[in-house]
Design a protein around this motif. Sequence first.
Motif, mmCIF file in Angstrom:
data_model
loop_
_atom_site.group_PDB
_atom_site.id
_atom_site.type_symbol
_atom_site.label_atom_id
_atom_site.label_comp_id
_atom_site.label_asym_id
_atom_site.label_seq_id
_atom_site.Cartn_x
_atom_site.Cartn_y
_atom_site.Cartn_z
ATOM 1 N N ALA A 199 0.876 -1.097 -0.240
ATOM 2 C CA ALA A 199 0.034 0.067 -0.290
ATOM 3 C C ALA A 199 0.792 0.800 0.242
ATOM 4 O O ALA A 199 0.654 2.138 -0.537
ATOM 5 C CB ALA A 199 -1.052 -0.132 1.253
ATOM 6 N N LEU A 200 1.998 1.200 0.489
ATOM 7 C CA LEU A 200 2.868 2.250 0.662
ATOM 8 C C LEU A 200 3.757 2.786 -0.324
ATOM 9 O O LEU A 200 4.679 3.531 -0.505
ATOM 10 C CB LEU A 200 3.782 2.723 1.535
ATOM 11 N N GLY A 201 3.800 1.687 -1.376
ATOM 12 C CA GLY A 201 4.812 1.879 -2.474
ATOM 13 C C GLY A 201 4.363 2.991 -3.400
ATOM 14 O O GLY A 201 3.298 3.598 -3.720
ATOM 15 N N GLY A 202 4.720 4.629 -3.524
ATOM 16 C CA GLY A 202 5.056 5.732 -4.226
ATOM 17 C C GLY A 202 4.606 6.161 -3.360
ATOM 18 O O GLY A 202 3.456 7.480 -4.303
ATOM 19 N N ALA A 203 4.179 6.413 -1.873
ATOM 20 C CA ALA A 203 2.839 6.922 -1.361
ATOM 21 C C ALA A 203 4.012 8.365 -0.525
ATOM 22 O O ALA A 203 5.230 8.623 -0.532
ATOM 23 C CB ALA A 203 2.543 6.655 0.128
ATOM 24 N N SER A 204 2.969 9.488 -0.927
ATOM 25 C CA SER A 204 3.624 10.517 -0.683
ATOM 26 C C SER A 204 3.285 11.309 1.084
ATOM 27 O O SER A 204 3.687 11.566 2.053
ATOM 28 C CB SER A 204 3.198 11.793 -1.094
ATOM 29 N N ALA A 205 2.190 10.464 1.850
ATOM 30 C CA ALA A 205 1.357 10.526 2.832
ATOM 31 C C ALA A 205 0.455 9.448 3.979
ATOM 32 O O ALA A 205 0.161 9.256 2.997
ATOM 33 C CB ALA A 205 0.812 11.826 2.954
ATOM 34 N N LEU A 206 0.719 9.628 4.714
ATOM 35 C CA LEU A 206 0.163 8.267 5.466
ATOM 36 C C LEU A 206 -1.405 8.726 6.494
ATOM 37 O O LEU A 206 -0.338 9.188 7.003
ATOM 38 C CB LEU A 206 0.939 7.162 5.492
ATOM 39 N N PHE A 207 -2.102 7.884 6.516
ATOM 40 C CA PHE A 207 -3.131 8.570 8.117
ATOM 41 C C PHE A 207 -3.235 7.302 8.246
ATOM 42 O O PHE A 207 -3.297 6.133 7.717
ATOM 43 C CB PHE A 207 -4.004 8.779 7.220
ATOM 44 N N TRP A 208 -2.994 7.091 9.932
ATOM 45 C CA TRP A 208 -2.576 5.613 10.653
ATOM 46 C C TRP A 208 -3.598 6.020 11.471
ATOM 47 O O TRP A 208 -3.400 6.363 12.503
ATOM 48 C CB TRP A 208 -1.494 5.538 11.320
ATOM 49 N N CYS A 209 -3.877 3.990 12.472
ATOM 50 C CA CYS A 209 -5.502 4.828 12.780
ATOM 51 C C CYS A 209 -5.049 3.530 13.547
ATOM 52 O O CYS A 209 -5.702 2.790 11.992
ATOM 53 C CB CYS A 209 -6.964 5.097 12.883
ATOM 54 N N VAL A 210 -4.399 2.689 14.544
ATOM 55 C CA VAL A 210 -5.196 1.650 14.744
ATOM 56 C C VAL A 210 -6.195 0.667 15.270
ATOM 57 O O VAL A 210 -6.301 1.653 16.927
ATOM 58 C CB VAL A 210 -3.336 0.886 15.976
ATOM 59 N N PRO A 211 -6.931 0.271 15.335
ATOM 60 C CA PRO A 211 -8.563 -0.328 15.626
ATOM 61 C C PRO A 211 -8.031 -0.578 17.184
ATOM 62 O O PRO A 211 -7.042 -1.683 17.152
ATOM 63 C CB PRO A 211 -8.791 -1.480 14.465
ATOM 64 N N PRO A 212 -9.026 -0.645 17.779
ATOM 65 C CA PRO A 212 -8.857 -1.496 19.018
ATOM 66 C C PRO A 212 -8.831 -2.723 18.733
ATOM 67 O O PRO A 212 -10.008 -3.550 18.442
ATOM 68 C CB PRO A 212 -10.656 -0.817 19.953
ATOM 69 N N ASP A 213 -8.370 -3.595 19.912
ATOM 70 C CA ASP A 213 -8.148 -5.137 19.991
ATOM 71 C C ASP A 213 -8.949 -5.068 21.364
ATOM 72 O O ASP A 213 -7.494 -5.179 21.725
ATOM 73 C CB ASP A 213 -6.596 -5.222 19.095
ATOM 74 N N ARG A 214 -9.510 -5.807 21.366
ATOM 75 C CA ARG A 214 -10.748 -5.697 22.893
ATOM 76 C C ARG A 214 -10.157 -7.858 23.495
ATOM 77 O O ARG A 214 -10.147 -8.117 24.186
ATOM 78 C CB ARG A 214 -11.680 -5.371 22.879
ATOM 79 N N THR A 215 -9.387 -8.172 22.362
ATOM 80 C CA THR A 215 -9.054 -9.633 22.684
ATOM 81 C C THR A 215 -7.539 -9.694 22.760
ATOM 82 O O THR A 215 -7.475 -10.779 23.475
ATOM 83 C CB THR A 215 -9.401 -10.170 21.665
ATOM 84 N N ALA A 216 -6.762 -8.238 22.656
ATOM 85 C CA ALA A 216 -5.177 -8.865 22.675
ATOM 86 C C ALA A 216 -4.811 -8.983 24.263
ATOM 87 O O ALA A 216 -5.673 -8.489 25.334
ATOM 88 C CB ALA A 216 -4.849 -6.912 22.613
ATOM 89 N N ALA A 217 -3.869 -10.063 24.106
ATOM 90 C CA ALA A 217 -3.042 -10.370 25.698
ATOM 91 C C ALA A 217 -2.192 -9.547 26.425
ATOM 92 O O ALA A 217 -2.231 -9.811 27.274
ATOM 93 C CB ALA A 217 -2.639 -11.936 25.060
ATOM 94 N N ASP A 218 -1.276 -8.603 25.671
ATOM 95 C CA ASP A 218 -0.692 -7.845 26.067
ATOM 96 C C ASP A 218 -0.709 -6.582 24.738
ATOM 97 O O ASP A 218 -1.105 -6.460 23.484
ATOM 98 C CB ASP A 218 0.642 -8.319 25.371
ATOM 99 N N LEU A 219 -0.889 -4.784 25.470
ATOM 100 C CA LEU A 219 -0.878 -3.886 24.802
ATOM 101 C C LEU A 219 -0.090 -3.059 24.159
ATOM 102 O O LEU A 219 -0.217 -2.939 23.550
ATOM 103 C CB LEU A 219 -1.785 -2.995 26.351
ATOM 104 N N VAL A 220 1.386 -3.831 24.151
ATOM 105 C CA VAL A 220 2.081 -3.246 23.038
ATOM 106 C C VAL A 220 2.131 -3.667 22.171
ATOM 107 O O VAL A 220 2.179 -3.447 21.131
ATOM 108 C CB VAL A 220 3.717 -3.633 23.911
ATOM 109 N N PRO A 221 2.187 -5.594 21.978
ATOM 110 C CA PRO A 221 2.116 -5.557 20.659
ATOM 111 C C PRO A 221 0.852 -4.987 19.887
ATOM 112 O O PRO A 221 0.342 -4.985 18.387
ATOM 113 C CB PRO A 221 1.661 -7.516 20.509
#
Length: 300
Positions: A62-84
Amino acid sequence: MIVLTTPTGDIGSQVLRGLLDSPSDEPVRVVVRDPARLASDVRERVDVVTGSHGDAEVIDGALGGASALFWCVPPDRTAADLVPAYSGFTAPAARAITAHGVGHVVSVSALGRGTPYADRAGLVTASLAMDDLLASTGAAFRALANPTFMDNLLREVDSIRDDGVFTDTGAPDRVRRTVATRDIAATAVELLLDRSWSGSGEVPVLGPEDLSPADMAAIMSDVLGREVTYRRQGYDDLAAAMARFGAAPAFVDGMVDMMRAKDEHGLDFGPPRTSDALHPARPTSFRTWCEDVLRPAVAG
């Protein structure tokens, strides 16, 4: 080329509309798990990459040739660890940003950096670590540092409509900061289209006023034409409710720690609200949001 993640999410969808409605003719590429969730008129105007933006192969393509990126991480309510859940999810994108020389990155993040409780604020702490990772890529970077979303009240539409009650964990008379997601999206659009900025930093996105839950209840009552009251929820009750809906212990703890840092230690009150360009007050007041968003939701 501007690349957009979470284009069907609450904030991402509004960023996407803002970009497409702008006078800019810069092409837009979206990364989406299910392209069918995009409106047909949107699909015709964007380049679509199918998959998760946490997948290394997907985000690299997706980032090939990109000039800018809007980044948002969806919440993962099942995650065993918040860092990953935050930095681990973001690591493939960080590598791809560097590899492809993406010039500018805007992320959705949280207030709290520089405060005494930044390292004990659960989900916020994880989000700030994610921002550090993105800032290390060499791209110009801005984290949108947000307080609590006004739009979170939409989760309580049934309770507001049926019982005239909304809940949260703070003291009824303690003021808090909030922001409308449409103002977050508008700020992101401004940054993505006018990329004259450089370096790394954060942009606090603050609503124009600080209100207590009691103040919010009074405004909702006035706008909706019926009494709405506030019910304070204890942290143990919040944790139990989240667990009943399937949230993993790490996510539950992260939410409780975040709310405690906000409620008891003023996590969201680090930056001042000023009229200058550094910490501008965004335009949507809580009353305006209730009139434009909450009232139709309750009526519908």
